[in-house]
Design an enzyme around this catalytic site. Structure first.
Site, PDB file in Angstrom:
ATOM      1  N   ASP A   1      32.630 -36.500-116.190  1.00  0.00           N
ATOM      2  CA  ASP A   1      31.749 -35.388-115.834  1.00  0.00           C
ATOM      3  C   ASP A   1      32.327 -34.096-116.399  1.00  0.00           C
ATOM      4  O   ASP A   1      33.161 -33.445-115.775  1.00  0.00           O
ATOM      5  CB  ASP A   1      31.611 -35.291-114.309  1.00  0.00           C
ATOM      6  CG  ASP A   1      30.687 -34.152-113.896  1.00  0.00           C
ATOM      7  OD1 ASP A   1      30.115 -33.500-114.791  1.00  0.00           O
ATOM      8  OD2 ASP A   1      30.543 -33.910-112.678  1.00  0.00           O
TER       9      ASP A   1
ATOM     10  N   ASP B   1      33.510 -42.857-110.338  1.00  0.00           N
ATOM     11  CA  ASP B   1      32.583 -41.730-110.239  1.00  0.00           C
ATOM     12  C   ASP B   1      33.153 -40.497-110.938  1.00  0.00           C
ATOM     13  O   ASP B   1      34.177 -40.564-111.604  1.00  0.00           O
ATOM     14  CB  ASP B   1      32.301 -41.470-108.752  1.00  0.00           C
ATOM     15  CG  ASP B   1      30.995 -40.726-108.528  1.00  0.00           C
ATOM     16  OD1 ASP B   1      30.203 -40.611-109.474  1.00  0.00           O
ATOM     17  OD2 ASP B   1      30.760 -40.277-107.387  1.00  0.00           O
TER      18      ASP B   1
END
Length: 383
Positions: free
Chosen positions: A253, A218
């Protein structure tokens, strides 16, 4: 002496290389020569070239006879080494978990899986097929951050009961927790070790539960890129042995960074990942709320909504990477966390507009959906 050291100072690797040199000279293009080259490196490659190019009557008989004598004396060792290498290569071509692989999955085999998809961790072309299948059928694949073997097993069991593929993923904090508090996290050591250990557990169990699994990591912000670097190194070692990566994909990210820097770094990483068939998830715009220590609760409201032009910039750049497989986590008002209904204002039409915009740029038929989107966060909905 070998490399300038007396015989007594040889390492086991060097002794094995010397043993194989005789057979390598006798047949410079044979398999034993390849094994010897792996061990002895450039020195042996140069010697093999000399043996192969020697002309009859120019001393080639003597040059061949001397190493041949060494090969005869060490024939037993050569044969044993040959068998060990052959056995190792056969083993790597088999399942990673042979004790489990002979047992059929217990139940819940997904019906009507597209060709190219089988129970277990999917990578490379199989990953692309699975994502395209979900897009064509109009469903999203759920992704769950796991922190232990128990949470992994619970996800696998739920996916089997629902006959659904699933994404099992690790955050840096969750991976560190997986490794245990007794392991230090200097240079992300615990986070890397925990994610790799979790990946092996997923690989061992996914086939037994009979469902396809995307093995993912993630959010990885800019300051966590060393964690991702460690995982990519693990992927490369796994790929070298097994012909596929350890993980299916990884997320980067860089949404808080300028868009140009975000695209530049993601392109750089995708070029490395594509060489071993690892997929990339990138994020632009900001997902609000808080997750795993990253707090965006005070983010500028405008940053919670991506623009079609920005999504096109990302798609255009990443599409140029050979063999690149990527997804885009675009922001459409989605927020991490649990909120009361009405507190989160979603605008998923942004994603549809982006698909239309990119279709026009590419000259694709109306209704095409070239982008694979990822949704983050919660909506506050009870359904």
């Amino acid at each position: 002496s070998f490399n300038g050291r007396p015989p007594g100072a040889r390492t086991q690797r060097e002794s094995a290389a010397m043993t194989l040199q005789g057979a390598a000279f006798l047949n410079p293009s044979g398999p034993t020569a390849s094994y010897a080259a792996d061990l002895a490196g450039p020195r042996l490659l140069h010697a093999r070239a000399q043996a192969a190019s020697a002309e009859p009557g120019s001393g080639s008989l003597l040059a061949s006879a001397l190493p041949a004598l060494g090969a005869v004396l060490a024939l037993g060792a050569v044969c044993r080494r040959h068998r060990r290498v052959a056995t190792t290569r056969r083993a790597t071509a088999e399942k990673r978990f042979p004790i489990l692989s002979s047992r059929p999955a217990s139940e819940g085999i997904l019906p009507n899986l597209p060709e190219g998809i089988a129970p277990g961790v999917v990578t490379g072309k199989s990953l692309e097929i699975l994502l395209n299948w979900a897009k064509q059928k109009g469903f999203a694949i759920p992704a769950v951050n796991c922190v232990s073997t128990s949470s992994i097993n619970a996800c696998l069991e739920a996916a089997r009961k629902m006959d659904s593929p699933i994404i099992i993923q690790f955050s840096s904090g969750g991976a560190q927790f997986y490794a245990g508090k007794g392991l230090d996290n200097k240079e992300f050591h615990a986070a890397i070790a925990g994610a790799v250990a979790g990946a092996y557990h997923v690989r061992a169990m996914a086939e037994q539960y009979g469902i396809p699994v995307i093995l993912h990591t993630d959010h990885c912000a800019k300051d966590l890129l060393p964690w991702l670097d460690g995982l990519l190194s693990a992927n490369e070692r796994y790929f070298e042995r097994h012909g596929e990566p350890l993980f299916s994909s990884h997320m980067i990210d860089l949404s808080p960074e300028p868009l140009e820097e975000n695209i530049e770094l993601c392109t750089k990483y995708l070029e490395r990942m594509a060489k071993m068939n690892v997929g990339l998830e990138m994020e632009l715009g900001i997902t609000g709320g808080e997750e795993d220590g990253v707090n965006n609760e005070d983010a500028n409201p405008e940053d919670l909504y991506s623009k079609p032009e920005e999504i096109w910039q990302v798609y255009e750049a990443l599409s140029k990477v050979p063999n690149g497989n990527f997804t885009i986590a675009a922001a459409f008002g989605n927020v991490h966390g649990v909120y009361q209904a009405g507190n989160v204002k979603l605008d998923p039409k942004i994603l549809g507009k982006a698909q239309t915009y990119i279709c026009e740029k590419l000259g694709l038929p109306e209704g095409s959906k070239p982008v694979k989107f990822v949704f983050h966060g919660g909506s506050g909905s009870e359904k």
